[in-house]
Each structure stands twice: as structure tokens, then as C-alpha cells.
Write a protein that holds these residues in place. Structure first.
Motif, PDB file in Angstrom:
ATOM      1  N   TRP A   3       0.835  -1.198   0.000  1.00  0.00           N
ATOM      2  CA  TRP A   3       0.000   0.000   0.000  1.00  0.00           C
ATOM      3  C   TRP A   3       0.870   1.248   0.000  1.00  0.00           C
ATOM      4  N   ARG A   4       0.389   2.272  -0.700  1.00  0.00           N
ATOM      5  CA  ARG A   4       1.167   3.506  -0.787  1.00  0.00           C
ATOM      6  C   ARG A   4       1.317   4.146   0.585  1.00  0.00           C
ATOM      7  N   ASN A   5       0.261   4.142   1.381  1.00  0.00           N
ATOM      8  CA  ASN A   5       0.330   4.666   2.742  1.00  0.00           C
ATOM      9  C   ASN A   5      -0.801   4.058   3.562  1.00  0.00           C
ATOM     10  N   LYS A   6      -0.769   4.282   4.852  1.00  0.00           N
ATOM     11  CA  LYS A   6      -1.766   3.712   5.758  1.00  0.00           C
ATOM     12  C   LYS A   6      -3.142   4.351   5.556  1.00  0.00           C
ATOM     13  N   THR A   7      -3.162   5.599   5.115  1.00  0.00           N
ATOM     14  CA  THR A   7      -4.445   6.279   4.916  1.00  0.00           C
ATOM     15  C   THR A   7      -5.258   5.607   3.819  1.00  0.00           C
ATOM     16  N   GLN A   8      -4.620   5.302   2.694  1.00  0.00           N
ATOM     17  CA  GLN A   8      -5.328   4.640   1.607  1.00  0.00           C
ATOM     18  C   GLN A   8      -5.790   3.241   2.003  1.00  0.00           C
ATOM     19  N   LYS A   9      -4.982   2.544   2.776  1.00  0.00           N
ATOM     20  CA  LYS A   9      -5.373   1.216   3.222  1.00  0.00           C
ATOM     21  C   LYS A   9      -6.592   1.287   4.151  1.00  0.00           C
ATOM     22  N   ALA A  10      -6.583   2.239   5.091  1.00  0.00           N
ATOM     23  CA  ALA A  10      -7.726   2.390   6.007  1.00  0.00           C
ATOM     24  C   ALA A  10      -8.981   2.803   5.248  1.00  0.00           C
ATOM     25  N   ARG A  11      -8.820   3.660   4.241  1.00  0.00           N
ATOM     26  CA  ARG A  11      -9.969   4.085   3.429  1.00  0.00           C
ATOM     27  C   ARG A  11     -10.567   2.893   2.681  1.00  0.00           C
TER      28      ARG A  11
END
Length: 522
Positions: free
Chosen positions: A29-37
Motif C-alpha cells: 500500500w502507498r500509505n496507511k491512509t489509503q489502506k484504512a480508506r
């Protein structure tokens, strides 16, 4: 409400209206924000009364790109893309703490006692070879080195065969080789004198981790140490001989010449034994072996890694500095066979003339190096004095030369199979070896190599997502006995001294027809 449908591409498991990662694949994943979204988006998909906000029913980012893992069972899959215990890093291709890599698979570190035992076997083999050479040299009062050369020629064939076998398993690690052949590759590391594989440094010392460049540095240091120790040994022996008051000048000159021959012979034999390992470690760090991994289909955030060690980033400052050592190693790999060829080329008339003088070389000033290299050409017919360099080229091309190609498909093992077969035809036509036993050993090694490549050609390749029709047969007891027996023939011939070539030919032909039958049934 949740937008349009997308095609479920390779590596994804599409279920309940969303995509996750299949087992055997890896993503980042590019970052944790995109994964959580994305996880919130999945939860909303599964609700009977979903939230109606625009951010709740849309996932505006591309999902990560799925990559197939080199070792299928190392990647568990799912949203988090965890690795199996013992594996770590990109594509789960890096061995974790307490594990070491063997034929691309991470194995748990053995006990220190087991490592010391394997090292003792290697040291014993080296000492036995040196002891035989020294004993034979001392026994032959006339300083005839033919017995030594005959012994080294046979050892060279055995070591070369198992180096090629291990190299094929290493190069074509994406093939699901039969377990019996993997066992042979595992134990053949002792005959390769590959100290780094026999005794992984980080298994002995947890705080010391060697990457691909570290392995190359150690291999180069070992080669340089052997060359240096050879010079020191000769220097010490030279001082002892020159200070001897009881010997005449002619005796001193003769002993110095003998010492040079002994040092050259042992040094060159070791360097030729470790040549393929040096080729492997050099090829693993060259830019041609890099792989690009992107976080998503937009390819905005990508990293280049060495396929041999995904801990190393291509084009990083550290890589660019360490690459100098790789080019130095390439120079060494070119210089060793080139220097040998030039030395033999200058003496080719003497080599050809030796056929009429009981195949012995006359000693003279500067002749010690040629005599030290005689294990390379003494077993060949005079007109084939260069054939060992052809044989070395075959080993490099069949094994680590194809690493630079970088493709993982069945066509490349088919190409290797064709090259091995054509070389076998050329060998049988030229008949360069004059000794009967060595000729049978070499012929057997070539036939078994073709046999092993035939096994690889019909084995399962996970990337093709097609199971091999011969897979059940290749795991059978009879087939395992056939594989082990065929690969043991090369080392068994000089031990038993039996004329079993014709029997092996029948077994090889029968096995070849069985493999064709399996393909037809599939």
C-alpha cells in the motif's frame, strides 16, 4: 451506488464485491491512509444499510499492483499481504532473522554444531586433496606430475557436474523441481566449496547480515587470500631452499621449480573450483538483474530492487559505489580464462609435440605455470588442448549466464536444454578426452545434465498456473530412485570403476520415453 465494476486481474481474489490478494502474491500500500480508506469501503459494502456519503461509497485510489512471489508458499495474501514465518521484505523474498537462503527457499538456521560439522567436511576434502598431491609429489622421485593431473582431472569433472546441477536449480528456481533433485542440489554445496552457503555468517553471528554485495566481497576476499597465501608459501619455501647449505645450486634450482609448480597447481585448481560461485555472486549484483516494483498501476511510486536480494535498491548511492566491486569481479572473471588461454596458446607447439614424447612437458625457465595448469589440458588429446575453456564456457552459459536474461518462462529452460544437447553432440563428435574413465565420467555428466533439464522442462511452473501432468509421477519412489541414481553416477564411476555407460544409456533412453509418454497423456 458504489460505482462501476472492474475486471478481476491476475493475482486478485474477487469476492463479495471487493478485491483482495491471492495466496502466493504480494502488494504494498502507498500509505496507511489509503489502506484504512479501502477497509472502510469494504465494510460499507457489506452493510445492509450503507452510509450514503460520497466518501463512504467510493474508493478514489487505485488498489496496489499484485506481484507473484518467487516462492509461492511464502506469501499468505489478503489485504495486509503478510509473509510466511521466515520470510520478509518485498515479495517476501528476503529471509528473516534466524533463517538463511538455500535454492531461493528460506530455511531455518541449523545449529552451530551442524555448521561446524559441514565446515569440517569441506576442510577435510581440501586437506585430503592437498595431502594426495603432496604425497604423490614426494613419492615420484622423477617429479612426474601425470598422476596428480589425472587425479585432479577426475575431481574437476565431479565438482563441475554438481556445480552445474546446483546452478541449474538456482537459475531456474521458479520451476517446481522434484524433491529428490532438490536434495541432491542441497548436498552438492559441499562439493562446490561454497563456504558462504555451507556456513551462513548470520546464522553464526546474529548481528552480522551479509547482502548480495557482502557475499561478493567475501568471495573476492577468499580468492585474493588464496592468491596471497600462495605467494607467501612460495616465499617461505624459497628462503628455506636458498639457505640450505647441503644442496648444490642445481638442486636448489630444481626444488624451486618444483615448488612453483606445486603452488601454481593448487592455486589455479582452487580458483577454477570457485569460478562458478564467483560468477553467480557477480551476476546477482549487475544492473541487468534488477526488477521494478510499483505500488499501483499508475506507476508513480516505483522502486528497483536486485532480484537476488530485495534489500538492495538499484541506483541508490550505496549501490552505485558497491557496483565498482562488481566490475572488478567481472574483470577477474574475464582475466582468469583469458590468461590461461594465452599461456596455453604460447605453449601450443610444445603441447602438440608432447604427443610424440610420451605426453610429458619439458621443464625450463617459465615453464612452471604451464605445468601447474596441466590439470586443465593433460586429460585432453594434444589437438584439443583448449577444450577446458570450452567446457568452462558451457558451465557459465548453462547456469549463471541465463540469470542476466531475467525471464521466468519455460522457453528458457528449453533453450538451455537445446544448448546442453548441442554441446553433448559436439563433445561426442570431437572426443577430446583421451582417458577412458574420464571420457565415461564426462559423457555421463553431460547425459545426466540433459536428463535433469528434461525433468525441469516438464515440471510445474507456478507462474503458468497449469499443473504438470507428470507431477504425481515425479514425486514417486521409483522416479526419485532414478533421479538420485542418475546424479550419483558421475561420482560413482571413479569410485567403482565399472563400465556401466551402456546400462545408463538404456536407463536414460527409457526415462526419456517415459517423459514423452507423460506429456502425451497430459
Amino acid at each position: 451506488m458504489f460505482g462501476k465494476c472492474y475486471k478481476c486481474i491476475d493475482g486478485l481474489q474477487c469476492k463479495d464485491e471487493y478485491a483482495s490478494l491471492k495466496s502466493g502474491y504480494w502488494w504494498k500500500w502507498r500509505n496507511k491512509t489509503q489502506k484504512a480508506r479501502y477497509m472502510d469501503f469494504i465494510k460499507n459494502l457489506q452493510l445492509s444499510l450503507p452510509l450514503l456519503g460520497a466518501d463512504d461509497v467510493r474508493y478514489p485510489y487505485p488498489i496496489p499492483t499484485a506481484y507473484r512471489c518467487p516462492i509461492e508458499e511464502s506469501c499468505i495474501g489478503g489485504l495486509d499481504s503478510p509473509c510466511k514465518p521466515g520470510y520478509d521484505g518485498p515479495l517476501c523474498a528476503v529471509c528473516g532473522s534466524g533463517y538463511y537462503k538455500q535454492l531461493q527457499t528460506c530455511k531455518q538456521c541449523p545449529s552451530k554444531e551442524w555448521i561446524v560439522g559441514k565446515l569440517s567436511i569441506v576442510v577435510a576434502i581440501v586437506l585430503i586433496i592437498i595431502g594426495i598431491l603432496a604425497w604423490t609429489r614426494k613419492r615420484n622421485k622423477d617429479d612426474d606430475s601425470s598422476i596428480i593431473d589425472m587425479f585432479l582431472s577426475k575431481v574437476k569433472i565431479v565438482i563441475g557436474f554438481y556445480q552445474v546441477t546446483y546452478g541449474l536449480l538456482e537459475t531456474f528456481s521458479y520451476i517446481d523441481w522434484p524433491g529428490s533433485l532438490q536434495v541432491i542440489g542441497k548436498y552438492s554445496e559441499v562439493l562446490q566449496m561454497n563456504v558462504l552457503q555451507i556456513a551462513p555468517v548470520h546464522c553464526l553471528y546474529q548481528g552480522l547480515q551479509l547482502d548480495a554485495f557482502g557475499n561478493l566481497f567475501v568471495m573476492m576476499a577468499i580468492n585474493a587470500t588464496v592468491i596471497g597465501l600462495s605467494g607467501v608459501a612460495y616465499g617461505i619455501r624459497r628462503v628455506v631452499i636458498l639457505r640450505s647449505r647441503s644442496a648444490t645450486n642445481d638442486e636448489k634450482s630444481r626444488k624451486l621449480s618444483q615448488t612453483k609448480e606445486f603452488v601454481y597447481r593448487n592455486m589455479f585448481f582452487f580458483l577454477y573450483t570457485t569460478y562458478l560461485n564467483t560468477c553467480l555472486m557477480t551476476a546477482n549484483v549487475l544492473p541487468l538483474t534488477c526488477r521494478k516494483l510499483c505500488e499501483d498501476e499508475n506507476e508513480e511510486f516505483c522502486n528497483n530492487y536486485l532480484k537476488a536480494d530485495y534489500r538492495i535498491h538499484y541506483q541508490s548511492p550505496r549501490y552505485n559505489h558497491a557496483l565498482i566491486a562488481a566490475y572488478i569481479s567481472v574483470t577477474y572473471l574475464v582475466a582468469i580464462p583469458a590468461a590461461s588461454f594465452i599461456a596455453l596458446w604460447r605453449q601450443r607447439r610444445v603441447l602438440l609435440a608432447s604427443e610424440e614424447s610420451e605426453k610429458t612437458l619439458s621443464r625450463g625457465p617459465g615453464q612452471e605455470m604451464i605445468t601447474g595448469l596441466s590439470f586443465l589440458f593433460k586429460s585432453y588429446k594434444p589437438h584439443s588442448w583448449y577444450w577446458e575453456l570450452v567446457e568452462m564456457s558451457r558451465k557459465v552459459i548453462l547456469t549463471y549466464g541465463l540469470i542476466l536474461v531475467g525471464e521466468e518462462s519455460r522457453s528458457y529452460i528449453g533453450l538451455t536444454w537445446t544448448i546442453a544437447g548441442m554441446y553433448g553432440i559436439l563433445f561426442f563428435r570431437m572426443k577430446p578426452i583421451q582417458d577412458g574413465l574420464e571420457n565415461r565420467m564426462m559423457s555421463t555428466s553431460l547425459a545426466v545434465t540433459v536428463f535433469n533439464l528434461a525433468i525441469g522442462a516438464v515440471s510445474r511452473i507456478p507462474a503458468e498456473k497449469v499443473s504438470s501432468s507428470s507431477e504425481p509421477y515425479m514425486q514417486g519412489v521409483i522416479f526419485s530412485i532414478l533421479v538420485v541414481g542418475a546424479n550419483a553416477l558421475v561420482i560413482g564411476l571413479p569410485v567403482c570403476k565399472l563400465s556401466i555407460w551402456y546400462s545408463f544409456g538404456i536407463v536414460f533412453f527409457t526415462s526419456y520415453q517415459c517423459i514423452n509418454l507423460y506429456l502425451l497423456l497430459g
